[in-house]
Scaffold this motif. Structure first.
Motif, PDB file in Angstrom:
ATOM      1  N   GLU A  16       0.825  -1.271   0.172  1.00  0.00           N
ATOM      2  CA  GLU A  16      -0.068  -0.070   0.023  1.00  0.00           C
ATOM      3  C   GLU A  16       0.816   1.161   0.056  1.00  0.00           C
ATOM      4  O   GLU A  16       0.286   2.332  -0.099  1.00  0.00           O
ATOM      5  N   LYS A  17       1.876   1.273  -0.046  1.00  0.00           N
ATOM      6  CA  LYS A  17       3.140   2.331   0.013  1.00  0.00           C
ATOM      7  C   LYS A  17       2.840   3.162   1.351  1.00  0.00           C
ATOM      8  O   LYS A  17       2.942   4.283   1.280  1.00  0.00           O
ATOM      9  N   LYS A  18       2.956   2.402   2.512  1.00  0.00           N
ATOM     10  CA  LYS A  18       2.718   3.098   3.876  1.00  0.00           C
ATOM     11  C   LYS A  18       3.567   2.516   4.738  1.00  0.00           C
ATOM     12  O   LYS A  18       4.237   1.607   4.385  1.00  0.00           O
ATOM     13  N   VAL A  19       3.474   3.284   5.806  1.00  0.00           N
ATOM     14  CA  VAL A  19       4.519   2.658   6.809  1.00  0.00           C
ATOM     15  C   VAL A  19       3.892   1.720   7.701  1.00  0.00           C
ATOM     16  O   VAL A  19       2.638   1.687   7.847  1.00  0.00           O
ATOM     17  N   GLU A  20       4.553   0.855   8.378  1.00  0.00           N
ATOM     18  CA  GLU A  20       3.887  -0.070   9.011  1.00  0.00           C
ATOM     19  C   GLU A  20       3.108   0.296  10.009  1.00  0.00           C
ATOM     20  O   GLU A  20       2.103  -0.323  10.724  1.00  0.00           O
ATOM     21  N   ARG A  21       3.592   1.205  10.861  1.00  0.00           N
ATOM     22  CA  ARG A  21       2.785   1.718  11.907  1.00  0.00           C
ATOM     23  C   ARG A  21       1.428   2.095  11.465  1.00  0.00           C
ATOM     24  O   ARG A  21       0.332   1.950  12.452  1.00  0.00           O
ATOM     25  N   HIS A  22       1.363   2.810  10.341  1.00  0.00           N
ATOM     26  CA  HIS A  22      -0.066   3.254   9.996  1.00  0.00           C
ATOM     27  C   HIS A  22      -1.032   1.937   9.809  1.00  0.00           C
ATOM     28  O   HIS A  22      -1.917   2.091  10.240  1.00  0.00           O
ATOM     29  N   ILE A  23      -0.538   1.280   9.148  1.00  0.00           N
ATOM     30  CA  ILE A  23      -1.277  -0.077   8.897  1.00  0.00           C
ATOM     31  C   ILE A  23      -1.620  -0.744  10.455  1.00  0.00           C
ATOM     32  O   ILE A  23      -2.755  -1.184  10.555  1.00  0.00           O
ATOM     33  N   ARG A  24      -0.604  -0.951  11.199  1.00  0.00           N
ATOM     34  CA  ARG A  24      -1.075  -1.397  12.607  1.00  0.00           C
ATOM     35  C   ARG A  24      -2.163  -0.467  13.225  1.00  0.00           C
ATOM     36  O   ARG A  24      -2.771  -1.147  14.023  1.00  0.00           O
ATOM     37  N   LEU A  25      -1.913   0.835  13.187  1.00  0.00           N
ATOM     38  CA  LEU A  25      -2.970   1.837  13.639  1.00  0.00           C
ATOM     39  C   LEU A  25      -4.384   1.476  13.025  1.00  0.00           C
ATOM     40  O   LEU A  25      -5.331   1.432  13.822  1.00  0.00           O
ATOM     41  N   LEU A  26      -4.544   1.255  11.745  1.00  0.00           N
ATOM     42  CA  LEU A  26      -5.753   1.078  11.248  1.00  0.00           C
ATOM     43  C   LEU A  26      -6.420  -0.298  11.135  1.00  0.00           C
ATOM     44  O   LEU A  26      -7.578  -0.400  10.962  1.00  0.00           O
ATOM     45  N   ALA A  27      -5.361  -1.319  11.639  1.00  0.00           N
ATOM     46  CA  ALA A  27      -5.956  -2.730  11.547  1.00  0.00           C
ATOM     47  C   ALA A  27      -7.100  -3.084  12.307  1.00  0.00           C
ATOM     48  O   ALA A  27      -8.141  -3.595  12.007  1.00  0.00           O
ATOM     49  N   PRO A  28      -7.265  -2.375  13.473  1.00  0.00           N
ATOM     50  CA  PRO A  28      -8.577  -2.526  14.456  1.00  0.00           C
ATOM     51  C   PRO A  28      -9.787  -1.910  13.818  1.00  0.00           C
ATOM     52  O   PRO A  28     -10.972  -2.573  14.266  1.00  0.00           O
ATOM     53  N   LEU A  29      -9.874  -1.361  12.990  1.00  0.00           N
ATOM     54  CA  LEU A  29     -11.023  -0.618  12.248  1.00  0.00           C
ATOM     55  C   LEU A  29     -11.618  -2.000  11.471  1.00  0.00           C
ATOM     56  O   LEU A  29     -12.917  -1.711  11.379  1.00  0.00           O
ATOM     57  N   ALA A  30     -11.059  -3.063  11.191  1.00  0.00           N
ATOM     58  CA  ALA A  30     -11.718  -4.308  10.659  1.00  0.00           C
ATOM     59  C   ALA A  30     -12.636  -4.791  11.736  1.00  0.00           C
ATOM     60  O   ALA A  30     -13.428  -5.238  11.166  1.00  0.00           O
ATOM     61  N   PHE A  31     -12.714  -4.393  12.876  1.00  0.00           N
ATOM     62  CA  PHE A  31     -13.352  -5.263  14.071  1.00  0.00           C
ATOM     63  C   PHE A  31     -14.473  -4.129  14.665  1.00  0.00           C
ATOM     64  O   PHE A  31     -15.015  -4.469  15.715  1.00  0.00           O
ATOM     65  N   VAL A  32     -14.640  -2.931  14.041  1.00  0.00           N
ATOM     66  CA  VAL A  32     -15.569  -1.989  14.670  1.00  0.00           C
ATOM     67  C   VAL A  32     -17.084  -2.517  14.162  1.00  0.00           C
ATOM     68  O   VAL A  32     -17.505  -3.176  13.124  1.00  0.00           O
ATOM     69  N   ALA A  33     -17.947  -2.279  15.260  1.00  0.00           N
ATOM     70  CA  ALA A  33     -19.177  -2.676  15.125  1.00  0.00           C
ATOM     71  C   ALA A  33     -19.904  -2.290  13.837  1.00  0.00           C
ATOM     72  O   ALA A  33     -19.761  -0.935  13.424  1.00  0.00           O
ATOM     73  N   PRO A  34     -20.443  -2.997  13.248  1.00  0.00           N
ATOM     74  CA  PRO A  34     -21.206  -2.692  11.750  1.00  0.00           C
ATOM     75  C   PRO A  34     -22.220  -1.352  12.096  1.00  0.00           C
ATOM     76  O   PRO A  34     -22.311  -0.491  11.215  1.00  0.00           O
ATOM     77  N   SER A  35     -22.914  -1.316  13.273  1.00  0.00           N
ATOM     78  CA  SER A  35     -23.668  -0.237  13.416  1.00  0.00           C
ATOM     79  C   SER A  35     -23.131   0.926  14.005  1.00  0.00           C
ATOM     80  O   SER A  35     -23.779   2.060  13.432  1.00  0.00           O
ATOM     81  N   ILE A  36     -21.749   0.689  14.343  1.00  0.00           N
ATOM     82  CA  ILE A  36     -20.971   2.217  14.564  1.00  0.00           C
ATOM     83  C   ILE A  36     -20.724   2.825  13.083  1.00  0.00           C
ATOM     84  O   ILE A  36     -20.899   3.988  12.813  1.00  0.00           O
ATOM     85  N   VAL A  37     -20.303   1.935  12.229  1.00  0.00           N
ATOM     86  CA  VAL A  37     -19.919   2.450  10.814  1.00  0.00           C
ATOM     87  C   VAL A  37     -20.927   2.990  10.124  1.00  0.00           C
ATOM     88  O   VAL A  37     -20.930   3.841   9.658  1.00  0.00           O
ATOM     89  N   GLN A  38     -22.424   2.194  10.478  1.00  0.00           N
ATOM     90  CA  GLN A  38     -23.673   3.015  10.064  1.00  0.00           C
ATOM     91  C   GLN A  38     -23.767   4.298  10.369  1.00  0.00           C
ATOM     92  O   GLN A  38     -24.516   4.859   9.775  1.00  0.00           O
TER      93      GLN A  38
END
Length: 75
Positions: A16-38
Protein backbone atom coordinates in the motif's frame (compact mmCIF):
# COMPACT_ATOMS: atom_id res chain seq x y z
CA UNK A 1 -3.42 -12.20 6.18
CA UNK A 2 -5.93 -14.92 7.01
CA UNK A 3 -6.37 -15.68 3.31
CA UNK A 4 -2.61 -16.00 2.89
CA UNK A 5 -2.17 -13.20 0.34
CA UNK A 6 0.18 -11.35 2.69
CA UNK A 7 2.19 -12.62 5.64
CA UNK A 8 2.53 -9.53 7.81
CA UNK A 9 1.63 -5.92 8.42
CA UNK A 10 4.97 -5.08 6.81
CA UNK A 11 3.83 -6.80 3.60
CA UNK A 12 0.60 -4.80 3.59
CA UNK A 13 2.52 -1.59 4.21
CA UNK A 14 4.84 -2.28 1.30
CA UNK A 15 1.95 -3.14 -1.00
CA UNK A 16 0.00 0.00 0.00
CA UNK A 17 3.09 2.25 0.05
CA UNK A 18 2.51 3.15 3.70
CA UNK A 19 4.59 2.74 6.82
CA UNK A 20 3.91 -0.34 8.92
CA UNK A 21 2.93 1.79 11.93
CA UNK A 22 0.06 3.30 9.91
CA UNK A 23 -1.22 -0.15 8.93
CA UNK A 24 -1.02 -1.36 12.53
CA UNK A 25 -2.99 1.70 13.67
CA UNK A 26 -5.76 1.10 11.13
CA UNK A 27 -6.02 -2.70 11.47
CA UNK A 28 -8.48 -2.60 14.41
CA UNK A 29 -10.95 -0.73 12.21
CA UNK A 30 -11.77 -4.09 10.63
CA UNK A 31 -13.44 -5.06 13.91
CA UNK A 32 -15.60 -2.00 14.54
CA UNK A 33 -19.27 -2.81 15.10
CA UNK A 34 -21.22 -2.53 11.84
CA UNK A 35 -23.82 -0.36 13.56
CA UNK A 36 -21.09 2.15 14.50
CA UNK A 37 -19.95 2.26 10.87
CA UNK A 38 -23.58 2.83 9.85
CA UNK A 39 -23.92 5.65 12.39
CA UNK A 40 -20.84 7.32 10.91
CA UNK A 41 -22.21 6.96 7.36
CA UNK A 42 -25.56 8.43 8.42
CA UNK A 43 -23.89 11.29 10.31
CA UNK A 44 -25.39 10.10 13.59
CA UNK A 45 -22.08 9.40 15.36
CA UNK A 46 -20.66 12.04 17.70
CA UNK A 47 -19.02 14.84 15.73
CA UNK A 48 -15.80 14.48 17.71
CA UNK A 49 -15.36 10.78 16.85
CA UNK A 50 -12.07 10.49 14.96
CA UNK A 51 -10.50 7.63 13.05
CA UNK A 52 -7.68 7.57 15.60
CA UNK A 53 -10.11 7.33 18.52
CA UNK A 54 -12.05 4.64 16.71
CA UNK A 55 -8.92 2.60 15.95
CA UNK A 56 -7.59 2.93 19.49
CA UNK A 57 -10.82 1.70 21.08
CA UNK A 58 -9.67 -1.84 20.48
CA UNK A 59 -12.23 -3.68 22.55
CA UNK A 60 -13.72 -6.74 20.94
CA UNK A 61 -17.20 -6.39 22.38
CA UNK A 62 -19.41 -4.33 20.11
CA UNK A 63 -21.48 -3.36 23.15
CA UNK A 64 -18.36 -1.97 24.84
CA UNK A 65 -17.40 -0.12 21.65
CA UNK A 66 -20.79 1.62 21.70
CA UNK A 67 -20.33 2.54 25.33
CA UNK A 68 -16.74 3.77 25.04
CA UNK A 69 -17.35 5.76 21.85
CA UNK A 70 -20.71 7.10 23.03
CA UNK A 71 -22.49 5.92 19.90
CA UNK A 72 -26.09 4.80 20.25
CA UNK A 73 -26.54 1.10 19.69
CA UNK A 74 -30.24 1.46 18.90
CA UNK A 75 -30.89 0.71 15.25
Amino acid sequence: MTAGRVKSFADIATKEKKVERHIRLLAPLAFVAPSIVQSIIEGAAPANLTVTELAKSSVHSWRQQHHLLKVSSKR
